[in-house]
Design an enzyme around this catalytic site. Structure first.
Site, PDB file in Angstrom:
ATOM      1  N   HIS A   6       0.702  -1.247  -0.062  1.00  0.00           N
ATOM      2  CA  HIS A   6      -0.078   0.011  -0.049  1.00  0.00           C
ATOM      3  C   HIS A   6       0.857   1.286  -0.189  1.00  0.00           C
ATOM      4  CE1 HIS A   6      -2.819   2.894   2.494  1.00  0.00           C
ATOM      5  NE2 HIS A   6      -3.528   2.644   1.162  1.00  0.00           N
ATOM      6  N   GLU A  33       0.291  -0.989  -4.820  1.00  0.00           N
ATOM      7  CA  GLU A  33      -0.639   0.092  -5.154  1.00  0.00           C
ATOM      8  C   GLU A  33      -0.012   1.482  -4.615  1.00  0.00           C
ATOM      9  OE1 GLU A  33      -4.078   2.714  -3.441  1.00  0.00           O
ATOM     10  OE2 GLU A  33      -2.181   2.147  -2.573  1.00  0.00           O
ATOM     11  N   ASP A  35      -1.216   5.824  -5.882  1.00  0.00           N
ATOM     12  CA  ASP A  35      -2.162   6.794  -5.988  1.00  0.00           C
ATOM     13  C   ASP A  35      -1.521   7.889  -6.998  1.00  0.00           C
ATOM     14  OD1 ASP A  35      -4.000   5.948  -3.683  1.00  0.00           O
ATOM     15  OD2 ASP A  35      -1.742   6.586  -2.832  1.00  0.00           O
ATOM     16  N   HIS A  48      -0.707  10.797  -2.685  1.00  0.00           N
ATOM     17  CA  HIS A  48      -2.250  10.304  -2.448  1.00  0.00           C
ATOM     18  C   HIS A  48      -3.128  11.610  -2.218  1.00  0.00           C
ATOM     19  CE1 HIS A  48      -5.031   9.459   0.721  1.00  0.00           C
ATOM     20  NE2 HIS A  48      -4.966   8.197   0.382  1.00  0.00           N
ATOM     21  N   GLU A 108      -4.439   3.631  -8.213  1.00  0.00           N
ATOM     22  CA  GLU A 108      -5.838   4.058  -7.842  1.00  0.00           C
ATOM     23  C   GLU A 108      -5.637   5.620  -8.230  1.00  0.00           C
ATOM     24  OE1 GLU A 108      -6.480   4.762  -3.551  1.00  0.00           O
ATOM     25  OE2 GLU A 108      -8.289   5.938  -4.045  1.00  0.00           O
TER      26      GLU A 108
HETATM   27  O1  G3P Z   1      -6.648   1.233  -2.503  1.00  0.00           O
HETATM   28  C1  G3P Z   1      -6.761   0.955  -1.054  1.00  0.00           C
HETATM   29  C2  G3P Z   1      -6.618   2.433  -0.216  1.00  0.00           C
HETATM   30  O2  G3P Z   1      -5.241   2.784  -0.791  1.00  0.00           O
HETATM   31  C3  G3P Z   1      -7.745   3.297  -0.402  1.00  0.00           C
HETATM   32  O3  G3P Z   1      -7.401   4.217   0.560  1.00  0.00           O
HETATM   33  O4  G3P Z   1      -6.752   6.442   1.219  1.00  0.00           O
HETATM   34  O5  G3P Z   1      -5.354   4.829   1.283  1.00  0.00           O
HETATM   35  O6  G3P Z   1      -6.075   5.600  -0.815  1.00  0.00           O
HETATM   36  P1  G3P Z   1      -6.434   5.420   0.264  1.00  0.00           P
HETATM   37 CA    CA Z   2      -4.758   4.331  -2.472  1.00  0.00          CA
END
Ligand code: G3P
Ligand code: CA
Length: 242
Positions: A6, A33, A35, A48, A108
């Site tokens: 993450h 993962e 963003d 993010h 994401e």
């Molecule tokens: O993709 C899961 C998670 O990353 C979603 O929430 O706020 O960490 O981007 P966030």
């Molecule tokens: Ca995310």
């Protein structure tokens, strides 16, 4: 069951930096993962928040800064002197590296607060340039973005992120709209929701699994993927199950 780091190995390294991505691979993750948002000059960038305030030594909106502006900031700032300066990565820089390592990437698309114009196409163009089309998965809390991405690149799987309370009939919903995966918070998942997903043949990648009890529960529920800040812990746990 895939171990998905993450924001990279964000439990031990500055989130969404190339350092955190490299360390996640060293820890044995299956996927990363991250963003993405768009800069003022229309570049896809990995961060993010919609502002740089929380994660860097700068202030202001990502959308008001050029990529060159953003590259002057330190994305390891909140870790004090633990790490040397880490720039905010461009998505292109990430893909150039990702093409050299055997991992998948969960991208994401952060379009829930700012709807960045053409972010889907811009992101897909870079994925295509680096021949990563078979090794990526999109997710978003904004499901219109997923529908847009599917129109441009139907072969790229998409996962519907849902916050707060989750969705009790996510299997039906994902099937109806052509979403390949459900991406719930672990807090919202229960046995009934898992059974409903199974009924519709929809896999789920759950976030954010940083706790052994949740890890054991997700293993029992046969999650498709564990999105975690601690990929080394999840990898060690899964090795012990073989
Ligand atoms: O993709 C899961 C998670 O990353 C979603 O929430 O706020 O960490 O981007 P966030
Ligand atoms: Ca995310």
């Amino acid at each position: 069951m895939n171990v998905i780091a993450h924001r990279g190995y964000s439990g031990c390294y500055p989130e969404n930096t190339m350092l955190a991505f490299r360390k996640a691979v060293e820890a044995g993750c299956d996927g990363i993962e991250l963003d993405v948002q768009l800069t003022k000059d229309g570049k896809v960038v990995i961060i993010h928040d919609e502002t740089v305030d929380r994660t860097t030594d700068g202030t202001g909106n990502v959308r008001d800064k050029t990529l060159a502006d953003l590259r002057t900031l330190n994305a390891a700032h909140t870790w004090g002197t633990t790490f040397p300066k880490e720039p905010i990565p461009s998505f292109e820089e990430y893909c150039e590296w990702a093409a050299t390592v055997p991992i998948t990437t969960n991208i994401e698309l952060k379009t829930g607060v700012v709807y960045y114009e053409d972010i889907e196409k811009k992101t897909i163009d870079i994925i295509t340039k680096y021949n990563l089309i078979d090794r990526v998965l999109f997710s978003s809390f904004n499901h219109c973005t997923l529908i847009s991405a599917k129109k441009i690149a139907p072969s790229i799987p998409v996962g519907a992120l849902v916050g707060e309370k989750g969705l009790v009939n996510a299997g039906y919903y994902c099937k109806k709209y052509g979403f390949d995966f459900y991406h719930p918070s672990y807090k919202t998942l229960n046995e009934a929701a898992v059974a409903e997903l199974e009924k519709f043949g929809i896999g789920f990648n759950v976030w954010t699994i940083n706790d052994m009890a949740e890890l054991e529960k997700m293993y029992a529920w046969k999650a498709s993927g564990l999105i975690t800040n601690y990929p080394a812990v999840c990898r060690a746990y899964l090795k012990g199950k073989v």
